[in-house]
Enzyme design. Sequence first.
Site, PDB file in Angstrom:
ATOM      1  N   GLY A  39       0.885  -1.310   0.337  1.00  0.00           N
ATOM      2  CA  GLY A  39       0.324  -0.285   0.175  1.00  0.00           C
ATOM      3  C   GLY A  39       0.751   1.513  -0.306  1.00  0.00           C
ATOM      4  N   HIS A 124       4.309  -0.669  13.166  1.00  0.00           N
ATOM      5  CA  HIS A 124       3.476   0.193  13.967  1.00  0.00           C
ATOM      6  C   HIS A 124       3.029  -0.991  15.800  1.00  0.00           C
ATOM      7  CE1 HIS A 124       0.912   3.867  15.598  1.00  0.00           C
ATOM      8  NE2 HIS A 124      -0.461   3.375  14.528  1.00  0.00           N
ATOM      9  N   GLU A 248       1.134  31.180   4.951  1.00  0.00           N
ATOM     10  CA  GLU A 248       2.252  31.018   5.208  1.00  0.00           C
ATOM     11  C   GLU A 248       3.285  30.294   5.688  1.00  0.00           C
ATOM     12  OE1 GLU A 248       2.312  36.216   6.801  1.00  0.00           O
ATOM     13  OE2 GLU A 248       4.287  35.321   7.939  1.00  0.00           O
TER      14      GLU A 248
HETATM   15  N1  LIG Z   1       0.923   4.982   5.580  1.00  0.00           N
HETATM   16  C1  LIG Z   1       2.277   5.535   6.400  1.00  0.00           C
HETATM   17  O1  LIG Z   1       2.463   6.371   5.506  1.00  0.00           O
HETATM   18  C2  LIG Z   1       2.395   4.778   7.668  1.00  0.00           C
HETATM   19  C3  LIG Z   1       3.483   5.171   7.885  1.00  0.00           C
HETATM   20  C4  LIG Z   1       3.424   4.270   9.454  1.00  0.00           C
HETATM   21  C5  LIG Z   1       3.608   3.115  10.054  1.00  0.00           C
HETATM   22  N2  LIG Z   1       2.339   2.827   9.160  1.00  0.00           N
HETATM   23  C6  LIG Z   1       2.200   1.719   9.440  1.00  0.00           C
HETATM   24  O2  LIG Z   1       2.288   0.441   8.189  1.00  0.00           O
HETATM   25  C7  LIG Z   1       1.543  -0.428   7.914  1.00  0.00           C
HETATM   26  C8  LIG Z   1       1.180  -0.271   6.937  1.00  0.00           C
HETATM   27  O3  LIG Z   1       0.125   1.099   6.727  1.00  0.00           O
HETATM   28  P1  LIG Z   1      -0.289   1.370   5.281  1.00  0.00           P
HETATM   29  O4  LIG Z   1      -0.857   3.255   5.188  1.00  0.00           O
HETATM   30  O5  LIG Z   1       1.369   1.111   4.619  1.00  0.00           O
HETATM   31  O6  LIG Z   1      -0.861   0.923   5.107  1.00  0.00           O
HETATM   32  P2  LIG Z   1      -2.459   0.897   3.842  1.00  0.00           P
HETATM   33  O7  LIG Z   1      -1.434   1.840   2.441  1.00  0.00           O
HETATM   34  O8  LIG Z   1      -3.635   0.908   3.873  1.00  0.00           O
HETATM   35  O9  LIG Z   1      -2.159  -0.889   3.293  1.00  0.00           O
HETATM   36  C9  LIG Z   1      -2.644  -1.221   2.487  1.00  0.00           C
HETATM   37  C10 LIG Z   1      -2.275  -2.984   2.165  1.00  0.00           C
HETATM   38  O10 LIG Z   1      -3.315  -3.280   2.632  1.00  0.00           O
HETATM   39  C11 LIG Z   1      -3.650  -4.634   1.944  1.00  0.00           C
HETATM   40  N3  LIG Z   1      -4.975  -4.339   2.600  1.00  0.00           N
HETATM   41  C12 LIG Z   1      -6.180  -3.728   2.683  1.00  0.00           C
HETATM   42  N4  LIG Z   1      -7.382  -4.434   2.923  1.00  0.00           N
HETATM   43  C13 LIG Z   1      -7.582  -5.872   2.790  1.00  0.00           C
HETATM   44  C14 LIG Z   1      -7.552  -7.089   2.716  1.00  0.00           C
HETATM   45  N5  LIG Z   1      -8.781  -6.881   3.715  1.00  0.00           N
HETATM   46  N6  LIG Z   1      -7.112  -8.137   2.883  1.00  0.00           N
HETATM   47  C15 LIG Z   1      -6.156  -8.086   2.190  1.00  0.00           C
HETATM   48  N7  LIG Z   1      -5.154  -7.520   1.776  1.00  0.00           N
HETATM   49  C16 LIG Z   1      -5.842  -5.571   1.961  1.00  0.00           C
HETATM   50  C17 LIG Z   1      -3.924  -3.684   0.121  1.00  0.00           C
HETATM   51  O11 LIG Z   1      -3.882  -4.247  -0.619  1.00  0.00           O
HETATM   52  P3  LIG Z   1      -4.962  -3.930  -1.871  1.00  0.00           P
HETATM   53  O12 LIG Z   1      -4.562  -2.595  -2.296  1.00  0.00           O
HETATM   54  O13 LIG Z   1      -4.979  -4.823  -2.596  1.00  0.00           O
HETATM   55  O14 LIG Z   1      -5.946  -3.479  -0.823  1.00  0.00           O
HETATM   56  C18 LIG Z   1      -2.848  -2.910   0.802  1.00  0.00           C
HETATM   57  O15 LIG Z   1      -1.255  -3.981   0.178  1.00  0.00           O
HETATM   58  C19 LIG Z   1      -0.070   0.020   9.382  1.00  0.00           C
HETATM   59  O16 LIG Z   1       0.364  -0.693  10.297  1.00  0.00           O
HETATM   60  C20 LIG Z   1       0.702   1.459   9.577  1.00  0.00           C
HETATM   61  O17 LIG Z   1      -0.390   1.536  10.873  1.00  0.00           O
HETATM   62  C21 LIG Z   1       2.228   3.408   8.092  1.00  0.00           C
END
Ligand SMILES: NC(=O)c1ccc[n+]([C@@H]2O[C@H](COP(=O)([O-])OP(=O)(O)OC[C@H]3O[C@@H](n4cnc5c(N)ncnc54)[C@H](OP(=O)(O)O)[C@@H]3O)[C@@H](O)[C@H]2O)c1
Length: 376
Positions: A39, A124, A248
């Site tokens: 993701g 996380h 700003e």
């Molecule tokens: N976002 C950030 O920058 C960030 C920063 C620090 C830490 N984190 C942590 O990193 C982890 C990942 O976060 P993220 O933001 O990268 O997550 P995300 O973008 O929301 O991840 C989506 C992923 O989960 C899959 N997914 C969603 N629903 C699903 C299901 N029902 N079955 C199977 N796969 C499914 C998606 O596949 P599809 O595309 O096929 O739906 C995709 O591969 C989390 O623990 C988050 O708290 C994230």
Amino acid sequence: MAQLNFGGVTENVVTREEFPLSKAQQVLKNETVAVIGYGVQGPGQALNQKENGINVIVGQRKNSKSWEKAIRDGFVPGETLFEIEEALQIGTIICYLLSDAAQIKMWPTVKKHLTKGKALYFSHGFGITFNEQTGIIPPKDVDVFLVAPKGSGTSLRRMFLQGRGLNSSYAIYQDATGKAFDRVVALGIAIGSGYLFETDFKKEVYSDLTGERGTLMGAIQGIFAAQYEVLRAKGHTPSEAFNETVEELTQSLMPLVAENGMDWMYANCSTTAQRGALDWWKKFRDVTKPVFTELYESVAAGKESQRSIDSNSQADYREKLEEELKALRESELWQAGKTVRSLRPENQKADDTAAQKDSKTAELLKKMVGNPESVG
Ligand SMILES: NC(=O)c1ccc[n+]([C@@H]2O[C@H](COP(=O)([O-])OP(=O)(O)OC[C@H]3O[C@@H](n4cnc5c(N)ncnc54)[C@H](OP(=O)(O)O)[C@@H]3O)[C@@H](O)[C@H]2O)c1
């Protein structure tokens, strides 16, 4: 481990000097790192590791944009890109990077493949800390740790490509193999962290949930809205209100604060601004502190995690989210922002007709600069 002084408090940090990439490669040389989920974090972490010479595969459900993206990014189906369950089987370190809600759904499948000696990695502390709500309870004979980059996966990747590094926190929840420290730090370095600071799962998630609801996203929008509404109610135009509230700050002041700190920014603004800021910041602190305390307590009581699990697991989550975002996008404040952005010289050539195409924007523009036709 280096001990550094953070404002008078000594903390343990791991730097690239003491744990260089060559050491990370050595620690991980017999591991297969399975990045589950492609993701936001998945691509940054998987690509950085791959380019750092780590044996990395991706586990992603098929027939999805993320699967296609992984292929575009160079992962090969059947070789380095697999369906989630297959990747779970192959991987010795499982980087669990599905969305927090999907992690709950997929947990029974993941657990099945967590055989003795493997490692379960998070970015996380959510799933483990709130395990009464998530049901994520790993077997005792696997390592469990986290590396949480302090920024988006997109920044992690961008900064890696620029030769920079985002800082990350790391934590060990379970050390079953005696190798958890080396494994987690090696992964932290391999994903492109600039340096790693120590935390635990609970502190990581409490501070993260507080921060994003607070100054990083929730509180800042609240303060923007409050000041903008006051300025508008007192007869200021949208352009003036937006510029004095947001533009700003984001364009001029925050980059300076990021580079040099708040005292430097105060020292390098007008004496009038300086006096006012020094007089008023404590009032804002005192008024908002009870709200931050309430927020932290709500996080610690598990109310925020429960709310997030409940709302994210609803079938119409995306539609409801879009409605809320639309309301924000269509608010006068952010419509004014859209016009202000389009007026930035660097945006004018590329997007010189965008403002005129959008009638709402044009209407606002008219209020702001008199004649929208003159733009671009
Ligand atoms: N976002 C950030 O920058 C960030 C920063 C620090 C830490 N984190 C942590 O990193 C982890 C990942 O976060 P993220 O933001 O990268 O997550 P995300 O973008 O929301 O991840 C989506 C992923 O989960 C899959 N997914 C969603 N629903 C699903 C299901 N029902 N079955 C199977 N796969 C499914 C998606 O596949 P599809 O595309 O096929 O739906 C995709 O591969 C989390 O623990 C988050 O708290 C994230």
